[in-house]
Design an enzyme around this catalytic site. Structure first.
Site, PDB file in Angstrom:
ATOM      1  N   ASP A 133       2.851  -0.782  -1.709  1.00 53.94           N
ATOM      2  CA  ASP A 133       3.726  -0.028  -0.811  1.00 53.94           C
ATOM      3  C   ASP A 133       4.562  -1.007   0.007  1.00 53.94           C
ATOM      4  OD1 ASP A 133       1.899   1.832  -1.771  1.00 53.94           O
ATOM      5  OD2 ASP A 133       1.898   3.004   0.084  1.00 53.94           O
ATOM      6  N   LYS A 197       8.662   6.696  -0.384  1.00 51.69           N
ATOM      7  CA  LYS A 197       7.682   7.089   0.621  1.00 51.69           C
ATOM      8  C   LYS A 197       8.381   7.164   1.960  1.00 51.69           C
ATOM      9  CE  LYS A 197       3.488   5.018   2.674  1.00 51.69           C
ATOM     10  NZ  LYS A 197       2.473   3.962   2.535  1.00 51.69           N
ATOM     11  N   LYS A 233       5.942  10.246  -1.775  1.00 50.36           N
ATOM     12  CA  LYS A 233       4.782  10.153  -0.892  1.00 50.36           C
ATOM     13  C   LYS A 233       5.193  10.312   0.560  1.00 50.36           C
ATOM     14  CE  LYS A 233       1.122   6.978   0.637  1.00 50.36           C
ATOM     15  NZ  LYS A 233       0.454   5.684   0.431  1.00 50.36           N
TER      16      LYS A 233
END
Lengths: 297, 293
Positions: A133, A197, A233
Protein backbone atom coordinates in the site's frame (compact mmCIF):
# COMPACT_ATOMS: atom_id res chain seq x y z
CA UNK A 1 5.41 14.80 -20.85
CA UNK A 2 1.91 13.39 -20.51
CA UNK A 3 -1.08 15.60 -19.93
CA UNK A 4 -3.82 14.32 -17.71
CA UNK A 5 -7.40 15.28 -18.35
CA UNK A 6 -10.20 13.86 -16.24
CA UNK A 7 -13.93 14.41 -16.43
CA UNK A 8 -15.30 16.91 -13.93
CA UNK A 9 -17.34 15.50 -11.08
CA UNK A 10 -20.97 16.45 -10.50
CA UNK A 11 -20.81 16.88 -6.71
CA UNK A 12 -24.53 17.34 -6.21
CA UNK A 13 -25.26 14.31 -8.37
CA UNK A 14 -22.78 12.18 -6.43
CA UNK A 15 -24.26 13.18 -3.09
CA UNK A 16 -27.76 12.51 -4.34
CA UNK A 17 -26.76 9.06 -5.56
CA UNK A 18 -25.05 8.28 -2.24
CA UNK A 19 -28.16 9.44 -0.44
CA UNK A 20 -30.29 6.98 -2.34
CA UNK A 21 -27.83 4.15 -1.76
CA UNK A 22 -27.94 4.65 2.00
CA UNK A 23 -31.73 4.20 1.89
CA UNK A 24 -31.51 0.62 0.60
CA UNK A 25 -32.62 -1.91 3.17
CA UNK A 26 -31.14 -5.39 3.46
CA UNK A 27 -32.75 -7.89 5.82
CA UNK A 28 -32.44 -11.41 7.15
CA UNK A 29 -30.55 -13.89 4.97
CA UNK A 30 -29.23 -11.31 2.50
CA UNK A 31 -28.00 -9.22 5.43
CA UNK A 32 -26.20 -12.17 6.99
CA UNK A 33 -24.54 -12.99 3.66
CA UNK A 34 -23.60 -9.32 3.23
CA UNK A 35 -22.05 -9.18 6.70
CA UNK A 36 -20.00 -12.31 6.06
CA UNK A 37 -18.89 -10.96 2.71
CA UNK A 38 -17.81 -7.68 4.31
CA UNK A 39 -15.90 -9.59 6.98
CA UNK A 40 -14.09 -11.50 4.26
CA UNK A 41 -13.05 -8.17 2.70
CA UNK A 42 -11.49 -6.62 5.78
CA UNK A 43 -7.80 -5.75 5.86
CA UNK A 44 -7.17 -5.95 9.60
CA UNK A 45 -4.85 -3.05 10.18
CA UNK A 46 -2.40 -1.77 12.75
CA UNK A 47 -0.31 1.23 11.77
CA UNK A 48 0.71 2.88 15.01
CA UNK A 49 3.99 4.17 16.29
CA UNK A 50 3.52 1.94 19.31
CA UNK A 51 3.18 -1.29 17.29
CA UNK A 52 5.27 -4.13 18.67
CA UNK A 53 6.03 -7.61 17.42
CA UNK A 54 3.60 -8.98 19.98
CA UNK A 55 0.86 -6.64 18.80
CA UNK A 56 1.37 -7.88 15.25
CA UNK A 57 1.40 -11.58 16.18
CA UNK A 58 -1.67 -11.00 18.32
CA UNK A 59 -3.47 -9.39 15.38
CA UNK A 60 -2.44 -12.26 13.11
CA UNK A 61 -3.90 -14.68 15.66
CA UNK A 62 -7.12 -12.71 15.70
CA UNK A 63 -7.22 -12.74 11.90
CA UNK A 64 -7.31 -16.53 12.02
CA UNK A 65 -9.61 -16.86 15.04
CA UNK A 66 -12.16 -14.13 14.64
CA UNK A 67 -14.76 -15.65 16.94
CA UNK A 68 -14.17 -19.34 17.43
CA UNK A 69 -17.52 -20.00 19.08
CA UNK A 70 -19.20 -19.23 15.75
CA UNK A 71 -18.45 -22.00 13.25
CA UNK A 72 -17.75 -21.50 9.54
CA UNK A 73 -16.94 -17.81 9.71
CA UNK A 74 -14.88 -16.49 6.81
CA UNK A 75 -11.45 -15.09 7.64
CA UNK A 76 -10.42 -11.53 6.93
CA UNK A 77 -8.73 -10.85 3.59
CA UNK A 78 -5.39 -9.58 4.84
CA UNK A 79 -3.51 -7.96 7.65
CA UNK A 80 -1.88 -4.61 7.00
CA UNK A 81 1.30 -3.60 8.84
CA UNK A 82 4.43 -1.47 8.55
CA UNK A 83 7.28 -3.02 6.45
CA UNK A 84 9.44 -4.01 9.43
CA UNK A 85 6.63 -6.24 10.76
CA UNK A 86 5.98 -8.03 7.45
CA UNK A 87 8.17 -11.05 8.16
CA UNK A 88 6.56 -11.59 11.55
CA UNK A 89 3.10 -11.42 9.99
CA UNK A 90 4.05 -13.74 7.12
CA UNK A 91 5.35 -16.34 9.57
CA UNK A 92 2.35 -15.99 11.87
CA UNK A 93 -0.14 -16.39 9.02
CA UNK A 94 1.70 -19.19 7.26
CA UNK A 95 -0.75 -21.56 5.58
CA UNK A 96 -3.86 -19.61 6.57
CA UNK A 97 -4.47 -18.09 3.14
CA UNK A 98 -4.64 -14.64 4.70
CA UNK A 99 -2.55 -12.14 2.78
CA UNK A 100 -0.01 -9.75 4.26
CA UNK A 101 -0.17 -6.16 3.08
CA UNK A 102 2.47 -3.61 3.93
CA UNK A 103 2.37 0.14 3.73
CA UNK A 104 5.47 1.62 2.15
CA UNK A 105 6.89 4.77 0.50
CA UNK A 106 7.37 6.94 3.58
CA UNK A 107 3.85 6.24 4.84
CA UNK A 108 1.81 8.26 5.75
CA UNK A 109 3.13 11.59 4.45
CA UNK A 110 5.01 10.29 1.43
CA UNK A 111 7.67 12.96 1.82
CA UNK A 112 10.93 11.34 0.86
CA UNK A 113 13.12 10.68 -2.16
CA UNK A 114 12.16 8.12 -4.76
CA UNK A 115 15.23 6.03 -3.83
CA UNK A 116 14.14 5.76 -0.21
CA UNK A 117 10.61 4.87 -1.28
CA UNK A 118 11.83 2.14 -3.60
CA UNK A 119 14.06 0.71 -0.86
CA UNK A 120 11.11 0.83 1.55
CA UNK A 121 8.96 -1.05 -0.97
CA UNK A 122 11.65 -3.63 -1.75
CA UNK A 123 12.12 -4.31 1.94
CA UNK A 124 8.43 -5.14 2.30
CA UNK A 125 8.51 -7.30 -0.83
CA UNK A 126 11.69 -9.12 0.26
CA UNK A 127 10.12 -9.93 3.63
CA UNK A 128 7.29 -11.60 1.76
CA UNK A 129 4.47 -9.05 1.55
CA UNK A 130 1.74 -10.07 -0.90
CA UNK A 131 0.49 -6.53 -1.30
CA UNK A 132 2.02 -3.08 -0.98
CA UNK A 133 0.00 0.00 0.00
CA UNK A 134 1.82 3.12 -1.23
CA UNK A 135 0.94 6.77 -0.74
CA UNK A 136 1.05 9.30 -3.59
CA UNK A 137 3.00 12.55 -3.27
CA UNK A 138 0.17 14.92 -2.45
CA UNK A 139 2.54 17.87 -2.37
CA UNK A 140 3.63 17.31 -5.97
CA UNK A 141 0.02 16.69 -6.96
CA UNK A 142 -1.07 20.07 -5.60
CA UNK A 143 1.88 21.71 -7.36
CA UNK A 144 0.48 20.37 -10.63
CA UNK A 145 3.41 18.00 -11.15
CA UNK A 146 1.19 15.13 -12.23
CA UNK A 147 3.97 13.50 -14.21
CA UNK A 148 6.03 13.16 -11.04
CA UNK A 149 3.12 11.46 -9.30
CA UNK A 150 2.60 9.17 -12.29
CA UNK A 151 6.30 8.26 -12.65
CA UNK A 152 6.60 7.55 -8.95
CA UNK A 153 3.65 5.14 -8.95
CA UNK A 154 5.06 3.42 -12.04
CA UNK A 155 8.48 3.08 -10.39
CA UNK A 156 6.98 1.58 -7.22
CA UNK A 157 4.89 -0.81 -9.30
CA UNK A 158 8.10 -1.93 -10.97
CA UNK A 159 9.77 -2.42 -7.60
CA UNK A 160 6.82 -4.58 -6.51
CA UNK A 161 7.33 -6.96 -9.41
CA UNK A 162 4.64 -9.01 -11.07
CA UNK A 163 3.29 -11.07 -8.20
CA UNK A 164 2.88 -8.32 -5.58
CA UNK A 165 -0.27 -6.25 -5.95
CA UNK A 166 0.03 -2.51 -5.53
CA UNK A 167 -2.61 -0.43 -3.76
CA UNK A 168 -2.27 3.30 -4.33
CA UNK A 169 -3.45 5.51 -1.48
CA UNK A 170 -4.71 8.87 -2.74
CA UNK A 171 -5.29 10.33 0.75
CA UNK A 172 -8.49 11.97 -0.44
CA UNK A 173 -8.81 13.98 2.76
CA UNK A 174 -5.86 16.03 1.53
CA UNK A 175 -6.93 16.37 -2.10
CA UNK A 176 -9.47 19.11 -1.44
CA UNK A 177 -12.28 18.27 -3.84
CA UNK A 178 -13.87 15.50 -5.84
CA UNK A 179 -12.38 16.70 -9.15
CA UNK A 180 -8.92 16.11 -7.68
CA UNK A 181 -10.00 12.70 -6.40
CA UNK A 182 -11.07 11.73 -9.91
CA UNK A 183 -7.85 13.06 -11.45
CA UNK A 184 -5.65 11.28 -8.90
CA UNK A 185 -7.62 8.06 -9.46
CA UNK A 186 -7.08 8.27 -13.21
CA UNK A 187 -3.35 8.96 -12.78
CA UNK A 188 -2.94 6.02 -10.38
CA UNK A 189 -4.83 3.64 -12.65
CA UNK A 190 -2.86 4.76 -15.71
CA UNK A 191 0.44 4.30 -13.83
CA UNK A 192 -0.33 0.68 -13.06
CA UNK A 193 -2.17 0.53 -9.72
CA UNK A 194 -3.85 -2.81 -9.00
CA UNK A 195 -6.01 -1.17 -6.34
CA UNK A 196 -6.87 2.42 -5.57
CA UNK A 197 -7.36 3.24 -1.91
CA UNK A 198 -8.90 6.31 -0.31
CA UNK A 199 -6.87 7.04 2.78
CA UNK A 200 -4.07 6.30 5.18
CA UNK A 201 -6.42 6.50 8.16
CA UNK A 202 -4.20 9.23 9.63
CA UNK A 203 -6.10 12.18 8.13
CA UNK A 204 -9.71 13.17 8.65
CA UNK A 205 -11.94 12.89 6.72
CA UNK A 206 -10.81 9.41 5.71
CA UNK A 207 -13.01 7.23 3.50
CA UNK A 208 -16.45 8.62 2.73
CA UNK A 209 -19.20 7.27 0.49
CA UNK A 210 -19.05 10.18 -2.03
CA UNK A 211 -15.27 9.92 -2.43
CA UNK A 212 -15.52 6.17 -2.88
CA UNK A 213 -18.25 6.57 -5.49
CA UNK A 214 -16.05 8.95 -7.51
CA UNK A 215 -13.21 6.43 -7.41
CA UNK A 216 -15.55 3.59 -8.38
CA UNK A 217 -16.68 5.65 -11.37
CA UNK A 218 -13.04 6.07 -12.43
CA UNK A 219 -12.60 2.29 -12.18
CA UNK A 220 -15.77 1.77 -14.19
CA UNK A 221 -14.68 4.14 -16.98
CA UNK A 222 -11.31 2.40 -17.13
CA UNK A 223 -13.03 -0.99 -17.33
CA UNK A 224 -15.29 0.14 -20.19
CA UNK A 225 -12.27 1.51 -22.06
CA UNK A 226 -9.84 -1.37 -21.58
CA UNK A 227 -11.70 -4.34 -20.07
CA UNK A 228 -9.20 -4.32 -17.20
CA UNK A 229 -10.46 -4.60 -13.62
CA UNK A 230 -8.98 -2.42 -10.87
CA UNK A 231 -9.59 -3.03 -7.15
CA UNK A 232 -10.97 -0.54 -4.65
CA UNK A 233 -10.19 -0.11 -0.97
CA UNK A 234 -11.90 2.50 1.19
CA UNK A 235 -9.94 2.85 4.42
CA UNK A 236 -10.40 4.68 7.69
CA UNK A 237 -13.59 5.74 9.41
CA UNK A 238 -15.63 2.67 8.44
CA UNK A 239 -16.32 1.30 11.88
CA UNK A 240 -19.82 -0.16 11.73
CA UNK A 241 -21.50 -2.94 9.84
CA UNK A 242 -24.33 -0.82 8.52
CA UNK A 243 -21.93 1.52 6.78
CA UNK A 244 -19.97 -1.44 5.37
CA UNK A 245 -23.20 -2.75 3.84
CA UNK A 246 -23.79 0.65 2.23
CA UNK A 247 -20.36 0.34 0.61
CA UNK A 248 -21.14 -3.14 -0.70
CA UNK A 249 -24.41 -1.91 -2.20
CA UNK A 250 -22.56 0.95 -3.84
CA UNK A 251 -19.95 -1.38 -5.33
CA UNK A 252 -22.61 -3.73 -6.66
CA UNK A 253 -24.68 -0.95 -8.17
CA UNK A 254 -21.69 0.85 -9.68
CA UNK A 255 -19.38 -1.94 -10.82
CA UNK A 256 -21.49 -5.11 -10.61
CA UNK A 257 -21.18 -8.43 -8.82
CA UNK A 258 -17.75 -9.21 -10.29
CA UNK A 259 -16.25 -6.76 -7.81
CA UNK A 260 -18.00 -8.33 -4.81
CA UNK A 261 -14.96 -10.40 -3.95
CA UNK A 262 -11.99 -9.68 -1.74
CA UNK A 263 -9.74 -9.89 -4.77
CA UNK A 264 -11.32 -6.64 -5.98
CA UNK A 265 -12.73 -4.91 -2.95
CA UNK A 266 -11.36 -4.39 0.54
CA UNK A 267 -12.11 -2.46 3.69
CA UNK A 268 -9.14 -0.94 5.50
CA UNK A 269 -10.26 -0.95 9.11
CA UNK A 270 -9.38 -2.08 12.58
CA UNK A 271 -12.64 -1.88 14.53
CA UNK A 272 -15.02 -2.83 11.69
CA UNK A 273 -14.33 -6.56 12.05
CA UNK A 274 -15.69 -6.63 15.60
CA UNK A 275 -18.86 -4.80 14.70
CA UNK A 276 -19.43 -7.17 11.79
CA UNK A 277 -18.93 -10.11 14.16
CA UNK A 278 -21.39 -8.62 16.62
CA UNK A 279 -24.00 -8.13 13.90
CA UNK A 280 -23.45 -11.65 12.56
CA UNK A 281 -24.01 -13.00 16.06
CA UNK A 282 -27.11 -10.81 16.39
CA UNK A 283 -28.50 -12.17 13.13
CA UNK A 284 -28.00 -15.75 14.19
CA UNK A 285 -28.88 -15.62 17.91
CA UNK A 286 -31.49 -12.87 17.86
CA UNK A 287 -29.84 -11.13 20.82
CA UNK A 288 -28.09 -7.79 20.62
CA UNK A 289 -24.41 -8.21 21.43
CA UNK A 290 -21.92 -6.58 23.77
CA UNK A 291 -18.37 -5.59 22.86
CA UNK A 292 -17.27 -7.20 26.13
CA UNK A 293 -17.52 -10.64 24.59
CA UNK A 294 -15.34 -9.96 21.53
CA UNK A 295 -11.56 -9.73 21.63
CA UNK A 296 -10.29 -6.21 21.14
CA UNK A 297 -7.10 -7.13 19.27
CA UNK B 1 -61.03 37.70 17.70
CA UNK B 2 -60.49 34.15 16.57
CA UNK B 3 -60.59 31.44 19.25
CA UNK B 4 -57.15 30.36 20.26
CA UNK B 5 -56.20 26.78 19.46
CA UNK B 6 -54.34 24.99 22.25
CA UNK B 7 -50.83 23.87 21.42
CA UNK B 8 -50.73 20.25 22.54
CA UNK B 9 -47.56 18.49 23.53
CA UNK B 10 -46.18 15.68 21.41
CA UNK B 11 -45.06 12.99 23.81
CA UNK B 12 -41.87 11.62 22.33
CA UNK B 13 -39.33 9.14 23.70
CA UNK B 14 -36.01 9.99 25.37
CA UNK B 15 -32.75 8.54 24.04
CA UNK B 16 -29.23 9.87 24.55
CA UNK B 17 -30.47 13.22 25.88
CA UNK B 18 -32.64 13.82 22.82
CA UNK B 19 -36.36 13.46 22.20
CA UNK B 20 -36.78 11.50 18.98
CA UNK B 21 -40.01 9.99 17.71
CA UNK B 22 -39.93 6.23 17.60
CA UNK B 23 -38.01 4.95 14.60
CA UNK B 24 -41.03 2.78 13.76
CA UNK B 25 -43.44 5.70 13.43
CA UNK B 26 -46.07 3.78 15.44
CA UNK B 27 -48.14 5.17 18.30
CA UNK B 28 -51.09 4.39 20.52
CA UNK B 29 -53.83 6.66 21.75
CA UNK B 30 -54.04 7.25 25.45
CA UNK B 31 -57.56 7.83 26.73
CA UNK B 32 -59.17 8.97 29.95
CA UNK B 33 -62.53 7.28 29.76
CA UNK B 34 -63.51 8.10 26.21
CA UNK B 35 -61.54 11.31 25.92
CA UNK B 36 -58.28 10.99 23.99
CA UNK B 37 -55.43 12.63 25.93
CA UNK B 38 -52.34 12.02 23.86
CA UNK B 39 -50.70 9.98 21.17
CA UNK B 40 -47.87 7.98 22.72
CA UNK B 41 -44.92 6.40 20.89
CA UNK B 42 -44.94 2.61 20.47
CA UNK B 43 -41.20 2.10 20.68
CA UNK B 44 -39.62 -0.60 18.58
CA UNK B 45 -36.68 -2.90 19.25
CA UNK B 46 -34.47 -0.54 17.22
CA UNK B 47 -35.32 2.26 19.64
CA UNK B 48 -34.35 -0.13 22.42
CA UNK B 49 -31.07 -0.92 20.70
CA UNK B 50 -30.34 2.79 20.28
CA UNK B 51 -31.18 3.40 23.93
CA UNK B 52 -28.74 0.72 25.10
CA UNK B 53 -26.02 2.11 22.84
CA UNK B 54 -26.64 5.58 24.32
CA UNK B 55 -26.59 4.20 27.87
CA UNK B 56 -23.35 2.28 27.29
CA UNK B 57 -21.77 5.38 25.77
CA UNK B 58 -22.68 7.51 28.78
CA UNK B 59 -21.63 4.99 31.41
CA UNK B 60 -17.90 5.64 31.70
CA UNK B 61 -18.25 9.35 32.28
CA UNK B 62 -21.25 9.09 34.63
CA UNK B 63 -19.65 6.35 36.72
CA UNK B 64 -16.43 8.36 36.72
CA UNK B 65 -18.07 11.52 38.05
CA UNK B 66 -17.61 12.08 41.75
CA UNK B 67 -20.33 10.80 44.05
CA UNK B 68 -20.73 14.35 45.28
CA UNK B 69 -21.36 15.56 41.74
CA UNK B 70 -23.97 12.88 41.02
CA UNK B 71 -25.67 13.82 44.26
CA UNK B 72 -25.82 17.47 43.21
CA UNK B 73 -27.25 16.54 39.85
CA UNK B 74 -30.05 14.47 41.38
CA UNK B 75 -30.75 17.29 43.79
CA UNK B 76 -31.00 19.58 40.80
CA UNK B 77 -33.48 17.15 39.30
CA UNK B 78 -35.65 17.50 42.39
CA UNK B 79 -35.44 21.29 42.11
CA UNK B 80 -36.64 21.13 38.51
CA UNK B 81 -39.52 18.84 39.51
CA UNK B 82 -40.53 21.28 42.22
CA UNK B 83 -40.88 23.98 39.58
CA UNK B 84 -43.13 21.75 37.54
CA UNK B 85 -45.31 20.49 40.40
CA UNK B 86 -48.50 21.76 38.83
CA UNK B 87 -47.73 20.26 35.46
CA UNK B 88 -47.02 16.86 37.00
CA UNK B 89 -50.21 17.04 39.05
CA UNK B 90 -52.36 18.08 36.11
CA UNK B 91 -50.86 15.32 34.02
CA UNK B 92 -51.61 12.64 36.60
CA UNK B 93 -55.16 13.99 36.83
CA UNK B 94 -55.56 13.88 33.06
CA UNK B 95 -54.63 10.21 33.27
CA UNK B 96 -57.45 9.63 35.72
CA UNK B 97 -56.02 10.30 39.19
CA UNK B 98 -57.94 12.45 41.65
CA UNK B 99 -56.50 15.79 42.67
CA UNK B 100 -55.49 15.06 46.24
CA UNK B 101 -53.82 11.81 45.37
CA UNK B 102 -52.02 13.36 42.42
CA UNK B 103 -50.74 16.16 44.62
CA UNK B 104 -49.47 13.69 47.19
CA UNK B 105 -47.77 11.57 44.57
CA UNK B 106 -45.89 14.50 43.06
CA UNK B 107 -44.62 15.74 46.41
CA UNK B 108 -43.58 12.28 47.52
CA UNK B 109 -41.77 11.80 44.22
CA UNK B 110 -39.75 14.96 44.69
CA UNK B 111 -38.84 13.98 48.25
CA UNK B 112 -37.78 10.55 47.09
CA UNK B 113 -35.36 12.00 44.56
CA UNK B 114 -33.84 14.02 47.40
CA UNK B 115 -33.68 10.90 49.55
CA UNK B 116 -31.64 8.93 47.02
CA UNK B 117 -29.52 11.95 46.07
CA UNK B 118 -28.28 12.02 49.65
CA UNK B 119 -27.03 8.45 49.53
CA UNK B 120 -24.62 9.05 46.68
CA UNK B 121 -21.48 9.71 48.74
CA UNK B 122 -22.55 7.57 51.69
CA UNK B 123 -23.38 4.23 50.14
CA UNK B 124 -19.79 2.99 50.23
CA UNK B 125 -19.44 3.97 53.87
CA UNK B 126 -22.29 1.63 54.72
CA UNK B 127 -21.62 -1.23 52.35
CA UNK B 128 -17.86 -0.97 51.90
CA UNK B 129 -15.55 -2.72 54.35
CA UNK B 130 -11.99 -3.34 55.42
CA UNK B 131 -11.59 -7.10 55.66
CA UNK B 132 -9.37 -8.99 58.09
CA UNK B 133 -6.94 -11.24 56.23
CA UNK B 134 -4.06 -13.43 57.41
CA UNK B 135 -1.45 -12.18 54.97
CA UNK B 136 0.36 -8.87 54.80
CA UNK B 137 -2.30 -7.21 52.74
CA UNK B 138 -4.61 -4.31 53.26
CA UNK B 139 -7.83 -5.90 52.02
CA UNK B 140 -10.87 -3.77 51.32
CA UNK B 141 -14.16 -4.05 49.48
CA UNK B 142 -16.14 -1.28 47.88
CA UNK B 143 -19.19 -1.12 45.67
CA UNK B 144 -19.05 -0.08 42.04
CA UNK B 145 -21.86 0.51 39.54
CA UNK B 146 -22.66 -2.40 37.23
CA UNK B 147 -23.15 -0.64 33.89
CA UNK B 148 -26.38 -0.57 31.92
CA UNK B 149 -29.52 -1.47 33.86
CA UNK B 150 -32.86 -2.15 32.21
CA UNK B 151 -35.84 -0.97 34.25
CA UNK B 152 -39.32 -2.28 33.64
CA UNK B 153 -41.09 0.49 35.47
CA UNK B 154 -44.06 0.02 37.82
CA UNK B 155 -47.27 -0.15 35.84
CA UNK B 156 -49.77 1.30 38.29
CA UNK B 157 -48.08 4.53 39.26
CA UNK B 158 -46.86 6.96 36.65
CA UNK B 159 -44.40 9.07 38.59
CA UNK B 160 -43.68 7.86 42.12
CA UNK B 161 -42.98 4.29 41.05
CA UNK B 162 -40.69 5.45 38.28
CA UNK B 163 -38.72 7.82 40.50
CA UNK B 164 -38.46 5.22 43.29
CA UNK B 165 -36.95 2.65 40.93
CA UNK B 166 -34.91 4.86 38.63
CA UNK B 167 -33.07 6.99 41.19
CA UNK B 168 -31.42 4.08 43.05
CA UNK B 169 -30.17 2.77 39.70
CA UNK B 170 -28.53 5.95 38.46
CA UNK B 171 -27.31 7.50 41.71
CA UNK B 172 -24.44 5.01 41.98
CA UNK B 173 -23.28 5.63 38.40
CA UNK B 174 -25.32 3.14 36.40
CA UNK B 175 -27.13 4.16 33.24
CA UNK B 176 -30.76 3.19 32.80
CA UNK B 177 -32.97 2.08 29.94
CA UNK B 178 -36.56 2.44 31.11
CA UNK B 179 -39.68 0.80 29.73
CA UNK B 180 -42.33 3.20 31.01
CA UNK B 181 -45.75 2.34 32.35
CA UNK B 182 -48.17 1.59 29.52
CA UNK B 183 -51.17 2.89 31.42
CA UNK B 184 -49.56 6.08 32.75
CA UNK B 185 -46.81 6.99 30.28
CA UNK B 186 -47.15 10.77 30.26
CA UNK B 187 -45.41 11.47 33.56
CA UNK B 188 -42.37 9.52 32.43
CA UNK B 189 -41.90 11.75 29.41
CA UNK B 190 -42.35 14.89 31.44
CA UNK B 191 -39.82 13.46 33.90
CA UNK B 192 -37.51 13.01 30.90
CA UNK B 193 -37.85 16.74 30.22
CA UNK B 194 -36.85 17.39 33.81
CA UNK B 195 -33.86 15.07 33.46
CA UNK B 196 -32.81 16.74 30.22
CA UNK B 197 -32.67 20.10 31.99
CA UNK B 198 -31.02 18.93 35.23
CA UNK B 199 -27.39 18.45 34.13
CA UNK B 200 -27.93 14.70 33.90
CA UNK B 201 -25.64 13.83 30.97
CA UNK B 202 -27.39 12.55 27.84
CA UNK B 203 -27.68 8.76 27.77
CA UNK B 204 -27.66 8.25 31.55
CA UNK B 205 -31.44 7.90 31.48
CA UNK B 206 -33.31 6.67 28.42
CA UNK B 207 -37.08 6.30 28.49
CA UNK B 208 -39.15 4.32 26.04
CA UNK B 209 -42.93 4.23 25.95
CA UNK B 210 -44.96 1.52 24.29
CA UNK B 211 -45.96 -2.08 24.71
CA UNK B 212 -43.75 -3.75 27.29
CA UNK B 213 -44.41 -7.22 25.94
CA UNK B 214 -42.87 -6.21 22.60
CA UNK B 215 -39.67 -5.04 24.25
CA UNK B 216 -38.91 -6.97 27.45
CA UNK B 217 -37.53 -9.98 25.66
CA UNK B 218 -35.12 -7.92 23.57
CA UNK B 219 -34.05 -6.04 26.68
CA UNK B 220 -33.53 -9.20 28.71
CA UNK B 221 -31.59 -10.91 25.92
CA UNK B 222 -29.41 -7.89 25.18
CA UNK B 223 -25.82 -8.90 25.93
CA UNK B 224 -24.82 -5.32 26.73
CA UNK B 225 -27.37 -4.94 29.53
CA UNK B 226 -25.89 -5.90 32.91
CA UNK B 227 -28.96 -6.06 35.11
CA UNK B 228 -32.73 -5.88 35.01
CA UNK B 229 -35.00 -4.24 37.56
CA UNK B 230 -38.45 -5.74 37.17
CA UNK B 231 -40.94 -3.62 39.08
CA UNK B 232 -43.94 -4.32 36.95
CA UNK B 233 -46.31 -6.07 39.37
CA UNK B 234 -45.43 -9.64 38.63
CA UNK B 235 -45.61 -9.51 34.87
CA UNK B 236 -42.84 -11.06 32.75
CA UNK B 237 -41.16 -12.80 35.71
CA UNK B 238 -40.62 -16.13 34.02
CA UNK B 239 -39.88 -14.72 30.58
CA UNK B 240 -37.21 -12.32 31.81
CA UNK B 241 -35.41 -14.91 33.86
CA UNK B 242 -35.27 -17.25 30.87
CA UNK B 243 -34.18 -14.57 28.42
CA UNK B 244 -31.50 -13.15 30.72
CA UNK B 245 -29.63 -16.42 31.08
CA UNK B 246 -27.11 -15.92 28.27
CA UNK B 247 -24.99 -13.32 30.05
CA UNK B 248 -26.25 -14.10 33.56
CA UNK B 249 -27.81 -10.71 34.15
CA UNK B 250 -28.61 -9.81 37.69
CA UNK B 251 -32.38 -9.66 38.06
CA UNK B 252 -34.05 -7.78 40.87
CA UNK B 253 -37.79 -8.18 41.21
CA UNK B 254 -40.01 -6.00 43.38
CA UNK B 255 -43.74 -6.46 43.11
CA UNK B 256 -45.20 -3.50 44.88
CA UNK B 257 -48.62 -2.27 44.05
CA UNK B 258 -47.93 1.00 45.77
CA UNK B 259 -44.68 2.92 46.24
CA UNK B 260 -46.16 5.38 48.74
CA UNK B 261 -44.61 3.97 51.86
CA UNK B 262 -41.42 5.24 53.37
CA UNK B 263 -40.43 1.56 53.45
CA UNK B 264 -39.29 2.10 49.89
CA UNK B 265 -36.60 4.48 51.07
CA UNK B 266 -33.59 2.30 51.83
CA UNK B 267 -30.02 2.04 50.55
CA UNK B 268 -30.39 -1.65 49.64
CA UNK B 269 -32.22 -0.48 46.53
CA UNK B 270 -28.97 1.20 45.50
CA UNK B 271 -26.72 -1.71 46.48
CA UNK B 272 -28.91 -4.00 44.37
CA UNK B 273 -27.28 -2.60 41.26
CA UNK B 274 -23.70 -2.43 42.45
CA UNK B 275 -20.89 -4.91 42.23
CA UNK B 276 -18.46 -5.54 45.08
CA UNK B 277 -14.83 -5.01 44.22
CA UNK B 278 -12.28 -6.38 46.67
CA UNK B 279 -8.71 -5.15 46.54
CA UNK B 280 -5.67 -6.87 48.01
CA UNK B 281 -3.13 -4.17 48.59
CA UNK B 282 0.34 -5.44 49.65
CA UNK B 283 1.70 -3.79 52.77
CA UNK B 284 4.65 -4.33 55.09
CA UNK B 285 4.68 -7.13 57.64
CA UNK B 286 1.69 -6.80 59.91
CA UNK B 287 2.72 -5.08 63.14
CA UNK B 288 2.43 -6.47 66.63
CA UNK B 289 -0.98 -5.02 67.06
CA UNK B 290 -2.10 -6.81 63.91
CA UNK B 291 -2.55 -3.61 62.02
CA UNK B 292 -0.29 -2.80 59.11
CA UNK B 293 -1.99 0.40 58.18
Amino acid sequence: MQTFVSPKVDKVGIEDRVNRITKRSIKKKAKLEGLKMALNMVDLTTLEGMDTTNKVTQMCYKAQHLHDEFPNLPTVAAVCVYPNFVKIAVDALNGSGIKVASVATAFPSGHSSLDVKITDTKMAVDYGAHEVDMVISRGKFHMGDYNYVYDEIAAIKEACGKSVRLKVILETGELGNLDNVRLASDIAIAAGADFIKTSTGKIKPAATLPVTLVMLEAIKDHYYKTGEMIGMKPAGGISNAKLALHYLIMVKETLGVKWLDNHWFRFGASSLANDLLMQIMKQSTGAYQSANYFSKD
Amino acid sequence: MATRIDVLKTYKIFIGGKFPRTESGRFYQLKNGKTPIANVCLSSRKDLRNAVVAARGAFEKWAGATAYNRSQILYRMAEMMEGRKEQFTAELMSQGMEKNKANQEVMKSIDRVIYFAGWSDKINQVFGSVNPVATSHFNFSSLEPMGVVGLIAPENTGLLGLVSTLCPIIISGNCGVVLASEKYPLSSITLAEVIATSDVPGGVVNILTGKKDELVSHLAKHMDVNAIYLASNGEFKKQIQEDAIQNLKRIIIRDNDSWDDEDHEHPYAIADFMETKTTWHPIEIISGSGSGY
